[in-house]
Design a protein around this motif. Structure first.
Motif, PDB file in Angstrom:
ATOM      1  N   SER A  32      55.053  83.209  32.659  1.00  0.00           N
ATOM      2  CA  SER A  32      56.012  84.270  32.327  1.00  0.00           C
ATOM      3  C   SER A  32      55.485  85.088  31.164  1.00  0.00           C
ATOM      4  O   SER A  32      54.453  84.763  30.568  1.00  0.00           O
ATOM      5  CB  SER A  32      57.358  83.666  31.948  1.00  0.00           C
ATOM      6  N   SER A  63      57.504  85.427  28.589  1.00  0.00           N
ATOM      7  CA  SER A  63      58.454  85.049  27.530  1.00  0.00           C
ATOM      8  C   SER A  63      57.762  84.772  26.203  1.00  0.00           C
ATOM      9  O   SER A  63      58.345  84.956  25.149  1.00  0.00           O
ATOM     10  CB  SER A  63      59.240  83.809  27.937  1.00  0.00           C
ATOM     11  N   GLY A  82      61.907  84.172  34.449  1.00  0.00           N
ATOM     12  CA  GLY A  82      61.280  83.241  33.504  1.00  0.00           C
ATOM     13  C   GLY A  82      60.482  82.150  34.197  1.00  0.00           C
ATOM     14  O   GLY A  82      60.611  81.918  35.411  1.00  0.00           O
ATOM     15  N   ALA A  83      59.631  81.489  33.393  1.00  0.00           N
ATOM     16  CA  ALA A  83      58.803  80.396  33.914  1.00  0.00           C
ATOM     17  C   ALA A  83      59.670  79.186  34.270  1.00  0.00           C
ATOM     18  O   ALA A  83      59.343  78.415  35.173  1.00  0.00           O
ATOM     19  CB  ALA A  83      57.750  79.996  32.885  1.00  0.00           C
ATOM     20  N   ASP A 124      52.552  74.643  34.779  1.00  0.00           N
ATOM     21  CA  ASP A 124      53.263  75.550  33.874  1.00  0.00           C
ATOM     22  C   ASP A 124      52.228  76.117  32.906  1.00  0.00           C
ATOM     23  O   ASP A 124      51.668  75.396  32.085  1.00  0.00           O
ATOM     24  CB  ASP A 124      54.339  74.740  33.127  1.00  0.00           C
ATOM     25  N   ASN A 139      53.006  71.783  25.696  1.00  0.00           N
ATOM     26  CA  ASN A 139      54.127  71.727  24.783  1.00  0.00           C
ATOM     27  C   ASN A 139      54.706  70.329  24.875  1.00  0.00           C
ATOM     28  O   ASN A 139      55.128  69.943  25.978  1.00  0.00           O
ATOM     29  CB  ASN A 139      55.165  72.778  25.242  1.00  0.00           C
ATOM     30  N   VAL A 163      52.639  78.799  30.769  1.00  0.00           N
ATOM     31  CA  VAL A 163      53.359  79.805  30.002  1.00  0.00           C
ATOM     32  C   VAL A 163      52.672  80.163  28.668  1.00  0.00           C
ATOM     33  O   VAL A 163      52.861  81.253  28.146  1.00  0.00           O
ATOM     34  CB  VAL A 163      54.830  79.333  29.828  1.00  0.00           C
ATOM     35  N   PHE A 164      51.828  79.218  28.156  1.00  0.00           N
ATOM     36  CA  PHE A 164      51.138  79.488  26.888  1.00  0.00           C
ATOM     37  C   PHE A 164      49.672  79.884  27.088  1.00  0.00           C
ATOM     38  O   PHE A 164      48.950  80.079  26.111  1.00  0.00           O
ATOM     39  CB  PHE A 164      51.191  78.258  25.973  1.00  0.00           C
ATOM     40  N   VAL A 213      51.651  70.925  31.876  1.00  0.00           N
ATOM     41  CA  VAL A 213      51.328  72.150  31.125  1.00  0.00           C
ATOM     42  C   VAL A 213      49.890  71.928  30.626  1.00  0.00           C
ATOM     43  O   VAL A 213      49.681  71.506  29.491  1.00  0.00           O
ATOM     44  CB  VAL A 213      52.289  72.345  29.922  1.00  0.00           C
TER      45      VAL A 213
END
Ligand SMILES: Cc1ncc(COP(=O)(O)O)c(C=O)c1O
Length: 489
Positions: free
Chosen positions: A321, A323, A187-188, A291, A263, A293-294, A258
């Motif tokens: 990731s 996820s 995972g991230a 990060d 987020n 992740v999105f 991020v």
């Protein structure tokens, strides 16, 4: 229209920029509810773009509920259109904070995912959105095809075929990586943890945006790091002037952000600002732990570049990731830690030896098999529509004075409630009524955002989601009424 500013639109496609421009005129009051907007042909001629581009832009605005087409007559601003204002720019903290929020965060996170609760609290995609059956089939095939390998320790750096696939996908984010640049992680979150550990010592200060992802605060607290909250814009992220001043004034060991669909704000830092951010940090020799992740969940046609795309010196540690796009449970994340690669690998070995083998094999096969881009397109479209729908429902059910973020990607909305509403109490009351939300204070090292909440939109629209929003609206109204009564008494 000709004089309206294009805004901070870097990274958007042409039709999105045209849509933003028209939306700007509506939000700014130049075009008012019920008024006719320029015809497609006229706007196309004025802006020097094609009729198709304007049509696409108008379609997007129709989807958003901003304008409507009237047969034989043209396009009009919807009479009932009311754009909720954006949350305001946030303020930074004067000094770095020692963290003591981990317990509160864990309690809220555990509660958000209870069964029988409409889960608007965790940023988790509903399983309906993921290619679950195909992924599980690949897992079964992988362990059948290579039973011994699937039971063996994987290489410390991670499954090679998976790293090849991640390196290929990274091109979309503007990155030219080789599989050797990457380390896989569960995972991230794990990638962020290892990267931050690699660039800091206990007691160090890390600059962060505010509000920020609570998982990052957990990492900082557990590594005994101090958080320096920097002022942040709701649409473009951290304020570079404020960051520059902070870096000039004190020793900062790292910056953790991020930048793409952050987020909880959902903001996207434009390319040019990413470039300046990376330059600023390199000048101060401060590594950026990014990060991303999105990043793949852009609502527009193209995916924005990662900040790492502007890094020529190995100073950005890129973490992400699958996820948010394939499966949170497979725990497939990675880092491209730049010049900290070997430090991150040693830390991974110390903490995990290796990442679990079968899920890495399955995801590698899934990506090799193709179809991920098609899946992503569907996912982005679904999240874009859900974001608009959720935002309109909230605007309808919540009291006036509510402010709502306008994300261009990702899966969350950040909502500023009238200031007398206590989000922690609202969280408890909502949970008792079967709805989870993420209360504002868990997004801050200093427990700010007392009257903010974050809502996850990645759950299929249904009567129960609609009821959940109505319930939240009622509870917010009640909290306000209670406050008024208490003040009168
Ligand atoms: C910004 C951000 N980073 C990291 C994570 C965790 O990602 P993973 O499940 O890949 O560890 C999340 C999950 O919500 C997130 O929102």
């Amino acid at each position: 229209v000709g004089n309206a500013r294009f805004g901070d639109a870097a990274g958007l496609t042409l039709y999105q920029r045209v849509a933003m421009r028209v939306q700007g005129l509506v939000d700014g009051g130049t075009l008012r509810p019920g008024e006719r907007i320029p015809s497609v042909r006229r706007l196309a001629a004025q802006l020097g773009v094609s009729v198709t581009t304007v049509l696409e832009a108008y379609r997007l605005l129709e989807d958003r509920g901003v304008i409507e087409a009237r047969p034989q007559s043209g396009y009009y601003v919807r009479p009932q259109h009311r754009t909720p204002p954006l949350p305001r720019k946030t303020e930074g903290a004067r000094s770095a904070t020692t963290l003591d929020v981990g317990e509160m965060i864990l309690r809220v996170v555990n509660e958000a995912t209870q069964p029988d609760v409409v889960c608007l609290g965790a940023a988790v995609g509903s399983l309906e959105f993921f290619p679950t059956a195909r992924l599980n089939r690949e897992l079964a095939r992988a362990v059948r095809a290579e039973p011994e390998r699937s039971l063996a320790y994987d290489a410390v750096q991670g499954h090679e075929e998976l790293r090849v696939q991640i390196a290929r996908r990274a091109l979309e984010a503007g990155l030219s990586l080789t599989p050797e640049d990457l380390v896989t992680t569960p995972g991230a979150q794990s990638a962020m943890y290892l990267c931050l550990r690699a660039v800091t010592e206990p007691g160090d200060t890390v600059a962060i945006e505010t509000p920020t992802y609570y998982g990052l605060l957990e990492i900082l607290e557990s590594l005994h790091l101090r958080a320096l909250e920097i002022a942040t814009f709701p649409e473009t992220g951290i304020c570079l002037d404020a960051l520059g001043e902070a870096l000039a004034a004190r020793r900062v060991a790292a910056c953790a952000l991020v930048p793409t669909f952050g987020n909880p704000l959902g903001h996207c830092m434009p390319d040019e600002k990413k470039r300046r951010l990376v330059e600023l940090l390199a000048r101060h020799e401060v590594p950026l732990v990014e990060d991303d992740v999105f990043g793949d969940l852009a609502f527009g046609v193209s995916r924005p570049r990662a900040a790492k795309a502007f890094d020529g010196e190995g100073n950005v540690l890129w973490c992400s990731s699958f996820s948010k796009t394939l499966s949170p449970g497979y725990r497939i994340g990675w880092a491209a830690p730049g010049r900290y690669l070997s430090a991150v690998m040693r830390l991974k070995f110390a903490a995990q030896v290796a990442a679990p083998t079968p899920p890495q094999m399955a995801v590698a096969r899934f990506l090799e098999g193709g179809g991920f881009d098609r899946h992503l397109r569907r996912l982005r479209r679904a999240y874009r529509e859900l974001t608009l729908r959720m935002s309109s429902a909230i605007a309808e059910c919540f009291p006036s004075g509510t402010r709502i973020s306008r994300p261009a990607g990702g899966q969350v909305l950040w909502i500023e409630l009238p200031e007398n509403v206590d989000a922690m109490r609202l969280h408890d009351a909502a949970l008792a009524a079967g709805v989870s939300i993420a209360p504002g204070p868990i997004f801050s090292a200093s427990r700010r955002y007392r009257s903010f909440i974050r809502i996850n939109v990645a759950t299929p629209w249904s009567p129960s989601v609609e009821r959940a929003i109505a319930t939240l609206g009622r509870l917010v109204h009640e909290a306000l009424d209670g406050e008024v009564t208490a003040r009168r008494a």
